[in-house]
Every structure is written in C-alpha cells, then in structure tokens.
Design a protein around this motif. Structure first.
Motif, PDB file in Angstrom:
ATOM      1  N   UNK A  61       0.840  -1.190   0.000  1.00  0.00           N
ATOM      2  CA  UNK A  61       0.000   0.000   0.000  1.00  0.00           C
ATOM      3  C   UNK A  61       0.878   1.244   0.000  1.00  0.00           C
ATOM      4  N   UNK A  62       0.292   2.365  -0.427  1.00  0.00           N
ATOM      5  CA  UNK A  62       1.025   3.619  -0.456  1.00  0.00           C
ATOM      6  C   UNK A  62       0.913   4.365   0.857  1.00  0.00           C
ATOM      7  N   UNK A  63       0.885   5.689   0.769  1.00  0.00           N
ATOM      8  CA  UNK A  63       0.859   6.551   1.954  1.00  0.00           C
ATOM      9  C   UNK A  63      -0.543   6.620   2.563  1.00  0.00           C
ATOM     10  N   UNK A  64      -0.595   6.901   3.848  1.00  0.00           N
ATOM     11  CA  UNK A  64      -1.810   7.242   4.598  1.00  0.00           C
ATOM     12  C   UNK A  64      -2.884   6.160   4.535  1.00  0.00           C
ATOM     13  N   UNK A  65      -2.478   4.941   4.729  1.00  0.00           N
ATOM     14  CA  UNK A  65      -3.452   3.865   4.885  1.00  0.00           C
ATOM     15  C   UNK A  65      -4.254   4.097   6.168  1.00  0.00           C
ATOM     16  N   UNK A  94       3.626  -1.462   3.946  1.00  0.00           N
ATOM     17  CA  UNK A  94       2.748  -0.296   4.124  1.00  0.00           C
ATOM     18  C   UNK A  94       3.589   0.972   4.104  1.00  0.00           C
ATOM     19  N   UNK A  95       3.113   1.993   3.373  1.00  0.00           N
ATOM     20  CA  UNK A  95       3.839   3.246   3.244  1.00  0.00           C
ATOM     21  C   UNK A  95       3.729   4.132   4.470  1.00  0.00           C
ATOM     22  N   UNK A  96       4.280   5.333   4.377  1.00  0.00           N
ATOM     23  CA  UNK A  96       4.342   6.249   5.514  1.00  0.00           C
ATOM     24  C   UNK A  96       2.959   6.743   5.930  1.00  0.00           C
ATOM     25  N   UNK A  97       2.876   7.218   7.154  1.00  0.00           N
ATOM     26  CA  UNK A  97       1.689   7.864   7.735  1.00  0.00           C
ATOM     27  C   UNK A  97       0.483   6.932   7.819  1.00  0.00           C
ATOM     28  N   UNK A  98       0.722   5.661   8.006  1.00  0.00           N
ATOM     29  CA  UNK A  98      -0.392   4.729   8.206  1.00  0.00           C
ATOM     30  C   UNK A  98      -1.042   4.993   9.557  1.00  0.00           C
ATOM     31  N   UNK A 106      -8.535  -2.546  13.652  1.00  0.00           N
ATOM     32  CA  UNK A 106      -7.309  -3.331  13.768  1.00  0.00           C
ATOM     33  C   UNK A 106      -6.638  -3.445  12.417  1.00  0.00           C
ATOM     34  N   UNK A 107      -5.305  -3.455  12.428  1.00  0.00           N
ATOM     35  CA  UNK A 107      -4.529  -3.563  11.208  1.00  0.00           C
ATOM     36  C   UNK A 107      -3.509  -4.697  11.351  1.00  0.00           C
ATOM     37  N   UNK A 108      -3.508  -5.625  10.395  1.00  0.00           N
ATOM     38  CA  UNK A 108      -2.523  -6.708  10.363  1.00  0.00           C
ATOM     39  C   UNK A 108      -1.641  -6.502   9.135  1.00  0.00           C
ATOM     40  N   UNK A 109      -0.317  -6.577   9.327  1.00  0.00           N
ATOM     41  CA  UNK A 109       0.630  -6.318   8.249  1.00  0.00           C
ATOM     42  C   UNK A 109       1.658  -7.447   8.209  1.00  0.00           C
ATOM     43  N   UNK A 110       1.836  -8.046   7.014  1.00  0.00           N
ATOM     44  CA  UNK A 110       2.808  -9.139   6.897  1.00  0.00           C
ATOM     45  C   UNK A 110       4.216  -8.633   6.631  1.00  0.00           C
ATOM     46  N   UNK A 111       4.333  -7.419   6.044  1.00  0.00           N
ATOM     47  CA  UNK A 111       5.636  -6.884   5.687  1.00  0.00           C
ATOM     48  C   UNK A 111       6.104  -5.775   6.601  1.00  0.00           C
ATOM     49  N   UNK A 112       6.774  -4.787   6.005  1.00  0.00           N
ATOM     50  CA  UNK A 112       7.301  -3.659   6.759  1.00  0.00           C
ATOM     51  C   UNK A 112       6.290  -2.507   6.753  1.00  0.00           C
ATOM     52  N   UNK A 113       6.376  -1.653   7.763  1.00  0.00           N
ATOM     53  CA  UNK A 113       5.528  -0.468   7.833  1.00  0.00           C
ATOM     54  C   UNK A 113       6.449   0.737   8.027  1.00  0.00           C
ATOM     55  N   UNK A 114       6.357   1.699   7.108  1.00  0.00           N
ATOM     56  CA  UNK A 114       7.314   2.798   7.061  1.00  0.00           C
ATOM     57  C   UNK A 114       6.978   3.892   8.063  1.00  0.00           C
TER      58      UNK A 114
END
Length: 320
Positions: A61-65, A94-98, A106-114
C-alpha cells in the motif's frame, strides 16, 4: 470480506476523510486503480470497515493507509466522535503515515511499515505471520488487555519508548489517561483530544494540539508551525514554538517558555495560579521559573476575518 489485489501501491486506501475528494480529479466513488479482478471504489472499502467487515489487501500500500479510521467525520455528516471499525489485512508493505488519526479498528501487516506512523501501536499478534497494530486511543480507552510490543502499558499510563516516530498521538482521546513519549513525535499530536495528558520529552512536529478540546499536551522541546491552531479547550505547554501559534483558537491556554509569534485571535495573557501549578506539576518548575513563561489565549474582543490582499497575501482583521 472485501479482497483487493493491487498491481502497484495506492495512496489513501481506507481513508475515512476522503481527503482526495476535495480535488476536482477525484470522487469517493472513484474505482481504486491497479486492481486485479475487482472494481472496488474508495467508498466501498470505507463503508465495509464502518460495518465491521474485513478489507484484505494483497500487495503493497502507499501513503496514509487507514487515515482517521473509526472517526465519525463532521464534514461528512458525522458527529465528530468515535465509532467501531473493522479490520485491515495487508499482505505486503505499508507506506508512511499509516493510521494518522486512527481511533478504532485493527490492522494486520505481513511486511514492513514505514515511518512516520500515525496514532497506532504494535501489540502482540493473534495471527501467525502478521504484525498487529491498534489505535493508541482505542488501546487506552477501550482495550487495556492488549499487550504492546517494545512499549510499556500500566493501567491508564502508556510509555512509548520504542523510538518509532509517530504523529496524531492520542487523536480524539476522550478518557483520562497519560501518554509519555521518550523521544520526538511527528505532526498533529494531540489532535482533537478531549481528555488525558500527552507528555513529549523531545520535539513535536507541525499542528501540535490542533483542534485541542480538553486535556493537556506538554512538549519539553520545540513545537513545529501552527501549534494550537483551532484550540477550543485545554493546555498546550512547550519550551519553544516555531511559526505562528493559536490561529483561529476559540479557547484554551498556550504556555511557551520562549516568546512566540501569535496569530489572531490569540493574544498575550496573564499567568494565573492554575497555570503556575501546571508548570510545576509537569515540568517541576519553581515559581520563578514559571513566571518566565509566556501565556497566550483567545481574545474575546470581537471577531476576525481573513482578507486576501492584491499581492495574494492573507491578513487577519478584527470586525468590531
């Protein structure tokens, strides 16, 4: 459940504010670009989250999720409060400003979060292969049984010491809690707070305590531009404030050790006993040190209008 498979990162997914719809190029019912096998719109995925459903995103995903996820947005007909929200699952980065302004869900993320992150904190995950994030506001006000990762929660006090840069911390907080940040914070911390105390040991970004409607925000370092804008109630205390402070503030109090530039209707005020007591409580400042602080509050003498000059500049003038 909504499944959204993306070929490329897309900004502002699950954005409750529909910020982009103010542009003539976008509408809420715009189909999200780059989907595989689906034609979901921005509105559809927000409505699904409002109904407590799950939005499963495959791809980065990009910015501001999840901007303001869980907030009942006033300019879209809401009441300005907090409502329950569903779950976002991201199979990717996930991009910046999530989670900027996120207050539930709730948010689940498998990768990195900026970084910078928004008003979210990682907690112990209940889903293998995913990191779990929840709103800091929701954690403190509604879900004290969640266990933070690399941070400390004891009762109604949360200490953020993981050196992760976050913004909009304590957004829309309506419970009597305390948040202490051992380092610096990003933009918008204390946004729309109604109760509680936010203590920042380092520096804060732009729009600190913007729309503050109660509670106390203490910055032991510098605040970025537009601190205390649109304040309605509460206290903003800082060592130094950059740019203009108190723009369009309605009420509340701003205390700055170093003299600040003010924007109408903010005006210089006189320190009172309550102000000195707060400085002693949060900064351990004696009476002499407290008297060195500058106080700013909203003027009640008439209203102000903004006038656009021929050169394009904006001037605030009082209407008698």
């Amino acid at each position: 459940m909504i499944l959204l498979e993306l070929e490329n990162p897309v900004d502002k997914l699950c954005d409750y504010t529909f910020d982009f719809c103010w542009s003539s190029n976008f509408e809420r019912d715009t189909v999200i670009p780059g989907q595989k096998g689906s034609t979901h719109t921005y509105r559809e995925i927000v409505e699904a989250l409002k109904a407590g459903e799950t939005v499963h995103i495959k791809g980065d995903t990009g910015e501001q999720l999840a901007h303001s996820m869980g907030a009942s947005i006033e300019h879209l007909g809401g009441n300005g409060g907090v409502e329950k929200a569903g779950t976002i699952i991201v199979d990717g980065n996930v991009g910046i400003e999530a989670g900027m302004g996120m207050v539930s869900g709730t948010m689940y993320v498998s990768g990195e979060i900026a970084e910078p992150l928004g008003n979210i904190i990682e907690v112990e995950s209940d889903s293998e292969g995913y990191r779990k994030f929840v709103s800091i506001t929701d954690l403190l006000c509604n879900n004290p049984d969640e266990t933070p990762i690399s941070n400390k929660l004891e009762g109604h006090k949360l200490v953020l010491s993981d050196n992760v840069l976050r913004g909009t911390i304590a957004a829309r907080c309506s419970c009597d809690v305390e948040i202490q940040v051992t380092g610096n914070v990003y933009n918008g911390s204390g946004l729309l707070m109604q109760k509680g105390t936010l203590i920042i040991e380092g520096n804060a970004g732009m729009n600190t305590a913007s729309h503050l409607n109660g509670g106390t925000v203490v910055v032991k370092g510098k605040c970025g531009e537009f601190a205390g804008a649109f304040m309605k109630a509460g206290y903003l205390i800082a060592e130094e404030m950059q740019g203009y402070v108190g723009a369009d503030m309605k009420d509340g109090t701003i205390l700055s050790h170093k003299k600040a530039s003010i924007s109408p209707p903010a005006q210089k005020g006189k320190l009172e006993k309550q102000d000195i007591e707060l400085l002693k409580k949060y900064l351990d400042a004696g009476r002499f040190a407290s008297l060195q602080y500058n106080k700013y509050e909203a003027s009640d003498e008439g209203k102000y209008i903004t006038i656009k000059m021929r050169d394009g500049s904006l001037v605030r003038r009082k209407v008698e």
